[in-house]
Each structure stands twice: as structure tokens, then as C-alpha cells.
Design a protein around this motif. Structure first.
Motif: not given
Length: 521
Positions: A272-275, A282-286, A301-311
Motif C-alpha cells: 500500500v502506498g500512502v500519501v 501528521p495524525g492522518a498519516a499515522v 510505503r509512506y510518501v510525504g513530509d510526515a515520515g518521522e512521525e510515521v516511523l
């Protein structure tokens, strides 16, 4: 799976049986009486001595109620029929009277208002008569709603029936355990039988006993919330052709969910690719990535600028563009975030060229191309759908979408080609070749910030796991979307059955929800 057919389909299926002399009314009224007997036993511990009031209109629903009343009277029930039309079903009336039941014509005299003294006296007499009828209904153990049936015109109850129901609902509330249990005959009188509308006066039912087949209005909002529990009585109808609308049950969702075999690996499980999301939000990405991981995706896979919070929340997520089987686009993407909107647009361009399934949500909806394939699933709420359609030339507001969700979801599908999952207290899904579902699986507590992000990630994982099937068979996609809505609702119940809920708890409940679902399936 609960299937529903329109009133025209049901009437067409009844015609050959009626022509052959099959006693459909006898079967229906017997089942209706049996349902009332069960209610009386649950409510008062006995049938004999119970009090039942029938609200009787001019058609066959009134006939069903009258025949059921005759059966109940023979069981020792005190039965009063309130005739709300100048003429009611002749055979039903005769059966009730023979059994010792009472029948009373009800008028309220409103038509004589402002006329000569004789008309004024009739009005006062009618008002007294109406008040007496309301008192009788309010004091009953069970009220049977047999006012209108399949042939009723849109717009709800009118005249005496509308005034009686209005006064009765003012006097009794659903929370009043002393009030009568309302049993509707086939459908609650006044709902849109085929579209679920509830524009006028309707008596909310605790139980609807429907005959031959469920009707779409029993599954669709807003009417579905006026139907109470629905009990289907089979009459042996040959309902050829496709149903108008369906509701998935647990076993159906279990059959649709991809389960890995011994040779599975992360790519065959679905990537799954998530934008989604932004550094500021960042909450929506998490939430979207968490839901996709917890729903069983082989990789996210995460695509965007909230990668730090996602990880920080999901270290198993992979950052950056790569091979994917399905996309989740738009949760938490703000209109002024040009960078993330550019990534969404790029992914949508790839979807059109490579053919991956995709979930298009929130901030991605206004980036949707003019036409997309059915394996693209739009997941708007009512306000977002109104904006999408308004941008395409339709004069529609959020309130109109909420009043007629099936109509406007169909319009969005026709306009875009996409499968449309319209979020709400009942989730309506519309796809190609007339495929339509209405899922009412979620607790009211699920109306909370972030719940839609969880649904998007959950659906993305399901589409990725069945990507080839979804592209090959477009009619499968609405069923997959409905299955995701079912699991989402079940996860809300599992997270905290009596509420309150937060979106993170719903995502965390997905694995246990799926485990229970697959075990039952």
C-alpha cells in the motif's frame, strides 16, 4: 447477505402467486401475529390479556394488520383497530369482528375548520375522537403500524394519520419503557420504500416485519433508523434479476478478505502506498499507515513530509516511492500544501496509466481526474460529496446529500466512473452495473476525528491484497469497500463497545476484529 428489492420488483414477483391463488396475505398476517406474540411475551411475560392497537390504512398492509389482529384476539389479546381511512380491507375487517376485536373509525374534523356551526361541532367531535385514539394507542402494549404500504406516494403520512402519529410520538418516546412497542407492517408508514427518504411524519418502529424481501428503504438512511430491528418473512417469491441494494454480513466480509497461504510473501500480500498528512498535521498519516499495517498489508510505503512521525509510531513502514499494489491518497492533505498535493496528483496520474486501485479521500478529492476506473474508490463525507458534485455542475448542498445519500452517491459514480463510498451513520457504497451496499455496522461513537483516516488505510490494505481481482472485476470493488466499512464499524465496537472512542483505538482493534470475523466466517 441481506438483499433488498424495489417495490416494483416485489409486486411483479407477487403477481403470478396471487394469480395462482397463493394466500400471501394469510402467510404474512400469520407471521406478523407471531412476531407480536413474541413481543408480548418479552414485554409482559404472557400473551393473554395483552393490549394491541392496530393503526389501519386503506391498503393491504392494513389488511395484514387486521388479519393478524383476528389471530391475536383468538389468543386472548385485547385488540382495537383504529381505521384511519374511510374504507379499510373488507375481509380483514370482517375477520377481526368475527374474532371479537373492536374497530373504530378515527377522524379529527380538520376539514371542517372555519365553516358553519355544524362543521365546527364535527371538528370538536373529531378532535375528541382523535385524542381518545391517541390515548388508546399510547396505553397499549403493542402498536401495529399498518397505515401505508408499497403503493404509498412519496411525502409521508397526511391527514388524520399524520396528526395521530404526531400526537402519539409526542406522548411516547423511545426511552420510555412504559410506552408501546411499535411493530411496522412491511415498512414503517411514510418512509421512502425505495430510497430511504423520511421527509414527512413517520412513526418510528421498534420492529419491522417485512414480507417477501427486504426493501431498500429499510437499509438506507435516514429511514433505516426508523425501522428498528428488521425481520424478514419469506413468501416464496421468485425475485429474478439483480437486487437493488445489499448489506454485507460478517460471513460475507470474511469471504472477501484476503488470507495469506503458505507461499505468501510481502509483495503478494499487497503493498500500500500512502500519501497523507503534513508535518503540521501528521495524525492522518499515522492513522492511515497504522490501519493499513494492522489490516494485514504486506508492506506500507509512506510518501510525504510526515515520515518521522510515521516511523515513530510504525517502524515497519517504508518511506519513499516504490512498487505498490494500491494507493491511499488524501487523508490530512491541506488545500494549501502544494508539495503533498503534487504527490497526490502524480500518484493519480500513475493510477490512470498503470491501473492500480486507489482510495481517494479528503484532500485528494478535488484533484480527481474527470473520469477514473471503478477500482478507484472515493470516500467522501456528505459535505465533501456535495462540493465534488457542485464543482461538476450539480446544485446540491450537504443537507440534500444527507437526505438522499443513495441518489447522490449514484450521481457521483455516474459523473466520475469511480466506486463511491459515502461515509455517514450508514455508509452507502455505489459502483458499476448497479452494485450498491448500505452498511450500518458502526457505533455512533465512531463519528470522531481521524476515523475516516483509519477507514482509508484499512480499505487500502484490502484493495492491495486483492488488487488483481479488483482490476479484473470492477463489480467486486463496491463489495470490498462495503467489507472495509463493516470491519471499520466492528472495530469501533470492539475498541470500546459503549464508547467513547478515539481513532487510534479503532485502528488498534482491527487485528482482533479481523481474527474474530475470519474465525466465524
Amino acid at each position: 447477505m441481506l438483499l433488498s428489492w424495489t417495490s416494483a420488483q416485489v409486486r411483479a414477483a407477487e403477481e403470478p402467486l396471487l394469480a395462482a391463488g397463493v394466500p400471501l396475505m394469510a402467510r404474512a398476517s400469520s407471521a406478523l401475529a407471531g412476531a407480536v406474540v413474541r413481543v408480548l411475551r418479552e414485554r409482559r411475560g404472557a400473551v393473554v390479556g395483552g393490549r394491541v392497537v392496530l393503526l389501519v390504512g386503506p391498503g393491504n398492509n392494513g389488511g395484514d394488520a387486521l388479519h393478524a389482529g383476528a389471530y391475536l384476539r383468538r389468543r386472548g389479546v385485547d385488540v382495537l383497530a383504529l381505521a384511519l381511512a374511510p374504507r379499510v380491507h373488507d375481509e380483514g375487517r370482517a375477520a377481526l369482528v368475527r374474532a371479537g376485536g373492536r374497530i373504530q373509525a378515527v377522524t379529527d374534523g380538520a376539514a371542517g375548520a372555519g365553516r358553519e356551526a355544524r362543521a365546527q361541532r364535527a371538528e370538536r367531535s373529531g378532535a375528541t375522537e382523535l385524542e381518545a385514539a391517541v390515548r388508546a394507542a399510547a396505553g397499549a402494549d403493542v402498536v401495529v403500524d399498518g397505515i401505508l404500504g408499497l403503493g404509498a406516494r412519496p411525502g409521508g403520512l397526511t391527514g388524520t394519520a399524520a396528526r395521530l402519529v404526531t400526537l402519539l410520538t409526542q406522548r411516547t418516546t423511545p426511552s420510555d419503557e412504559r410506552g408501546p412497542v411499535v411493530v411496522a407492517v412491511d415498512t414503517p408508514s411514510g418512509i421512502g420504500v425505495d430510497d430511504g427518504g423520511a421527509a414527512g411524519v413517520v412513526l418510528p418502529a421498534d420492529l419491522t416485519v417485512t414480507f417477501g424481501a427486504a426493501k431498500p428503504g429499510l437499509l438506507l438512511p435516514p429511514a433505516t433508523h426508523l425501522a428498528g430491528a428488521v425481520e424478514l418473512v419469506h413468501l416464496g417469491l421468485d425475485l429474478g434479476g439483480a437486487p437493488a441494494l445489499a448489506r454485507l454480513e460478517d460471513a460475507d466480509a470474511a469471504d472477501l478478505w484476503p488470507v495469506p497461504g503458505p507461499a505468501a510473501q510481502k509483495y503478494s500480500r499487497g503493498v500500500v502506498g500512502v500519501v497523507a498528512g503534513t508535518p503540521r498535521y501528521p495524525g492522518a498519516a499515522v492513522l492511515a499507515t497504522s490501519a493499513a499495517v494492522l489490516a494485514g498489508a504486506g508492506m506500507v510505503r509512506y510518501v510525504g513530509d510526515a515520515g518521522e512521525e510515521v516511523l515513530a509510531h510504525r517502524p515497519e513502514v517504508v518511506l519513499g516511492v516504490g512498487r505498490v499494489q494500491a494507493w491511499v491518497l488524501g487523508p490530512g492533505v491541506a488545500p494549501d500544501d502544494d508539495a503533498q498535493r503534487g504527490r497526490v496528483a502524480s500518484a493519480l496520474e500513475g493510477v490512470l496509466h498503470r491501473g492500480e486501485p486507489a482510495v481517494v479521500d479528503a484532500g485528494a478529492l478535488d484533484l480527481l481526474p474527470e473520469r477514473v476506473p471503478a477500482h478507484v474508490v472515493l470516500t467522501p463525507h456528505a459535505g465533501e460529496l456535495a462540493r465534488l458534485l457542485s464543482a461538476r455542475g450539480h446544485d446540491v448542498a450537504r443537507e440534500q446529500v444527507e437526505a438522499e445519500p443513495w441518489r447522490w452517491a449514484r450521481t457521483a459514480h455516474e459523473e466520475t466512473g469511480a466506486t463511491v463510498l459515502l461515509k455517514g451513520h450508514v455508509t452507502v457504497v455505489v459502483g458499476p452495473r448497479g452494485a450498491a451496499y448500505a452498511q450500518a455496522d458502526a457505533p455512533a461513537w465512531l463519528a470522531t476525528a481521524g476515523a475516516g483516516d483509519v477507514l482509508a488505510g484499512l480499505l487500502g490494505a484490502l484493495l492491495a491484497g486483492r488488487a488483481d481481482d479488483a482490476v479484473e472485476d470492477p463489480t467486486l470493488v463496491p463489495a470490498l469497500a462495503a467489507a472495509a466499512a463493516l470491519v471499520h464499524g466492528r472495530a469501533g465496537h470492539h475498541a470500546n463497545p459503549d464508547g467513547p472512542l478515539h481513532a487510534g483505538a479503532v485502528a488498534a482493534a482491527i487485528p482482533a476484529t479481523l481474527r474474530a470475523l475470519l474465525a466465524r466466517g
